[in-house]
Scaffold this active site. Structure first.
Site, short mmCIF file in Angstrom:
data_model
loop_
_atom_site.label_atom_id
_atom_site.label_comp_id
_atom_site.label_asym_id
_atom_site.label_seq_id
_atom_site.Cartn_x
_atom_site.Cartn_y
_atom_site.Cartn_z
CG PHE A 159 -49.81 41.94 -2.65
CD1 PHE A 159 -49.52 42.33 -1.32
CD2 PHE A 159 -50.77 41.04 -3.07
CE1 PHE A 159 -50.91 41.53 -0.48
CE2 PHE A 159 -51.65 40.58 -1.80
CZ PHE A 159 -51.24 40.59 -0.98
CE LYS A 183 -47.82 40.79 -14.30
NZ LYS A 183 -47.98 41.73 -12.66
CD GLU A 186 -50.42 44.45 -10.32
OE1 GLU A 186 -49.91 43.61 -10.57
OE2 GLU A 186 -51.74 44.00 -10.59
CB SER A 236 -55.81 34.77 -6.04
OG SER A 236 -56.11 34.97 -7.19
CB CYS A 291 -49.81 31.49 0.43
SG CYS A 291 -47.76 30.51 0.27
CD GLU A 386 -55.66 32.70 -0.24
OE1 GLU A 386 -55.67 33.22 -1.37
OE2 GLU A 386 -54.73 32.45 0.17
P1 NAD Z 1 -53.40 37.93 -7.55
O1 NAD Z 1 -53.78 36.07 -8.01
O2 NAD Z 1 -54.04 38.49 -7.79
O3 NAD Z 1 -52.37 38.24 -8.68
C1 NAD Z 1 -51.40 37.15 -9.09
C2 NAD Z 1 -50.20 37.46 -9.95
O4 NAD Z 1 -51.45 37.83 -11.10
C3 NAD Z 1 -50.06 39.16 -10.15
O5 NAD Z 1 -49.20 39.04 -11.05
C4 NAD Z 1 -51.21 39.55 -10.78
O6 NAD Z 1 -50.42 41.46 -12.03
C5 NAD Z 1 -51.37 38.73 -12.18
N1 NAD Z 1 -53.17 39.09 -12.48
C6 NAD Z 1 -54.22 40.13 -11.12
N2 NAD Z 1 -55.15 39.22 -11.87
C7 NAD Z 1 -55.12 39.32 -13.55
C8 NAD Z 1 -55.77 38.67 -14.33
N3 NAD Z 1 -57.10 39.12 -14.31
N4 NAD Z 1 -55.31 38.15 -15.48
C9 NAD Z 1 -54.21 38.10 -15.18
N5 NAD Z 1 -53.68 38.29 -14.59
C10 NAD Z 1 -53.53 38.48 -12.47
O7 NAD Z 1 -52.76 37.29 -6.50
P2 NAD Z 1 -51.56 38.41 -5.64
O8 NAD Z 1 -53.65 39.05 -4.26
O9 NAD Z 1 -51.16 39.52 -5.84
O10 NAD Z 1 -51.57 37.66 -3.95
C11 NAD Z 1 -52.26 36.98 -3.41
C12 NAD Z 1 -52.40 35.72 -3.84
O11 NAD Z 1 -51.36 34.53 -4.14
C13 NAD Z 1 -53.39 34.60 -3.02
O12 NAD Z 1 -54.33 33.79 -3.02
C14 NAD Z 1 -51.92 33.74 -2.38
O13 NAD Z 1 -51.88 32.91 -1.35
C15 NAD Z 1 -51.49 33.62 -3.23
N6 NAD Z 1 -50.01 32.73 -2.40
C16 NAD Z 1 -49.71 31.55 -2.91
C17 NAD Z 1 -48.87 31.20 -3.21
C18 NAD Z 1 -47.91 29.88 -2.56
O14 NAD Z 1 -46.84 29.49 -3.11
N7 NAD Z 1 -48.75 28.64 -3.21
C19 NAD Z 1 -47.49 31.81 -2.20
C20 NAD Z 1 -48.21 32.80 -2.62
C21 NAD Z 1 -49.02 33.87 -2.65
#
Ligand code: NAD
Length: 501
Positions: A159, A183, A186, A236, A291, A386
């Site tokens: 997000f 994808k 959401e 994450s 991040c 985090e």
């Molecule tokens: P998230 O892991 O909750 O979601 C990321 C994606 O995974 C979304 O599209 C979501 O719909 C999907 N998702 C969520 N739960 C799922 C599940 N149980 N099974 C399958 N798919 C699922 O992350 P977020 O909250 O959207 O974003 C924040 C996180 O992203 C933080 O941890 C941040 O550090 C990380 N991030 C990392 C980088 C990097 O380059 N390393 C860059 C940006 C964000």
């Protein structure tokens, strides 16, 4: 930007984008999208079923043969057109980001600009896809390598950068000749649909870029789909690990970037004002939902007290408010649930809360003002997790060696930074730090587009960083051609294993 833009008040449907057109979901499942500054629902996004994901994959599969056959010159021309259009509409994209993510407009513009840099890098695709050639490797035999696209590839994005992170993926993937299924998160999905419209307007053929929204059902359908060759994921750490393990178990190429806990080491000889400015900017920018945000300052020796004083002095000046208001410097968090989770670290995260952001934030919306906790140590929740919000922790250590040990013992390894005037120590830190991106007097060292972005340890699963040269590697596979043109004088039967001669 000079005027305040009103956020939409009605709930708009947000559809998938398949084969060049909007596709209204038929799964019967959907999710709410909020304006985090008001707390009100502004959208309802379709959640894809496995059949709908398959529909997008089939569109991408059908578009692939013609797209990969398009000459490099034509593909580059299209990328230049995409670049022009994204640049022209950057404010529209930024407003969509602010309306659903909450970040302030200037920050949203910065996000689009950093994504544009990746598109600009990809405009050089004819050069980036050059292979190697060895003439006369054997007598009359030439050997050369070529890079070819993988086919249909998918991106799953978080997000916090709803425009830039998808650009990190689709720009190199398309440039290399792949077709794409995105994808997006959401929580703030509109920028992806707008991007799809822009790509169509720029002349990218239908089916080359598709968007399916949704949750775990859509992600699992992507991971299981036999026609998807590779998956890029950013999000994450627990989900990154799951995506990597599931995708690779099904024979897909996968790069999965995870979470972070970025330590900023400040040495006693550092310029205190510069370090405090950097810490405040990098901890509270985008409400800490980056991040590469700094979430922990490691203060070495007697720098701790003056540095904390300087950070505390700056916090009341950070203007918290609706991201659409040009006066705001920090917006709300993305959802109420996330805001409450972040605030819980001020309740029982450990350490001493010096500034409590719950006390000075707007009533409506998902706001939490900048917060500061002193005395954090490994083992405390606010140190270990985090937090992903505007909560900066401070850990006091006596020596440089202790500071480096903290950086290196942390399970995450995305970014880290050192603030010092001592070039020798900075160089030692660059050599020793176990993280994928290191800043020297730079708090958020996100690499420029012609390098690649990625962490180490629990911040990345896979062996290729994202965008830049490693992005081109990820989205192509190499083929080596050994060729001999007929020379009747040297032709003979030889059953031995081919050797150079
Ligand atoms: P998230 O892991 O909750 O979601 C990321 C994606 O995974 C979304 O599209 C979501 O719909 C999907 N998702 C969520 N739960 C799922 C599940 N149980 N099974 C399958 N798919 C699922 O992350 P977020 O909250 O959207 O974003 C924040 C996180 O992203 C933080 O941890 C941040 O550090 C990380 N991030 C990392 C980088 C990097 O380059 N390393 C860059 C940006 C964000």
């Amino acid at each position: 930007m000079t005027e305040t833009v009103e956020a939409p008040t009605t709930v708009k449907p947000i559809n998938h984008w398949i084969a060049g057109s909007p596709y209204a979901g038929r799964s019967g499942r959907s999710g709410p999208v909020f304006n985090p500054a008001t707390g009100r629902q502004t959208g309802e996004v379709d959640f894809a079923s496995a059949e709908e994901v398959d529909r997008a994959v089939q569109a991408a599969k059908a578009a692939f043969p013609a797209w990969r056959a398009l000459s490099l010159a034509k593909r580059a021309e299209l990328l230049f057109a995409v670049r022009e259009l994204v640049h022209e509409r950057r404010e529209e994209i930024a407003k969509l980001l602010t309306a659903e993510h909450g970040k302030v407009l200037s920050d949203a513009m910065g996000e689009v600009t950093r994504g544009l840099e990746v598109i600009e890098f990809c405009c050089g695709i004819p050069h980036l896809l050059k292979g190697g050639m060895s003439e006369q490797a054997s007598t009359g035999v030439d050997v050369y390598s070529i890079r070819q696209p993988l086919g249909v590839v998918a991106g799953i994005t978080p997000f916090n950068f709803p425009a830039m992170v998808p650009m990190w993926m689709w720009a190199p993937a398309l440039a290399c000749g792949n077709t794409f299924v995105l994808k997006p998160s959401e929580k703030d999905p509109s920028a992806s649909v707008y991007t799809a419209q822009l790509l169509k307007e720029a002349g990218v053929p239908d089916g080359v870029f598709n968007v399916v929204h949704g949750d775990k059902v859509a992600v699992d359908a992507v991971l299981e789909h036999p026609d998807i060759a590779a998956v890029s994921f950013v999000g994450s750490t627990p989900i990154a690990r799951y995506v990597y393990e599931t995708a690779t178990a099904r024979g897909k190429r996968c790069q999965a970037l995870g979470g972070a806990k970025n330590h900023m080491v400040v040495l006693p000889d550092a310029d205190i004002d510069m370090a405090a400015d950097a810490a405040v900017s990098a901890a509270y920018g985008s409400a800490g939902e980056r991040c590469m945000a700094i979430s922990l300052v490691v203060a070495v020796g007697d720098v701790a007290d003056p540095l904390i004083d300087a950070i505390r002095a700056r916090i009341p000046n950070v203007k918290v408010g609706d991201g659409m208001d040009p006066a705001s410097e920090m917006g709300p968090l993305v959802t109420r649930e996330h805001r409450d989770k972040v605030a819980s670290y001020l309740e029982d995260g450990g350490g001493t809360v010096l500034v409590d952001g719950r006390e000075s934030c707007p009533d409506e919306g998902f706001f939490l003002a900048p917060s500061l906790i002193d005395g954090l140590q490994p083992g405390m929740r606010a140190y270990d997790d985090e937090i992903f919000g505007p909560v900066l922790g401070v850990t006091r250590v006596a020596t440089y060696d202790e500071a480096v040990r903290l950086v290196n013992e942390n399970p995450y390894g995305n970014g880290t930074a050192i603030f010092t005037r001592d070039g020798g120590v900075a160089r030692r830190f660059q050599f020793e730090a176990q993280a994928g991106m290191v800043g020297v007097n730079v708090p958020i060292p996100v690499p420029v587009a012609y390098y690649s972005f990625g962490g180490w340890k629990a911040s990345l699963f896979g062996d290729r960083h994202i965008y830049g040269p490693e992005g081109i590697d990820f989205y192509t596979r190499t083929k080596v051609v050994t060729s001999r043109w007929p020379d009747p004088a040297t032709s003979k039967v030889d059953l031995g294993f081919p050797q150079t001669r």
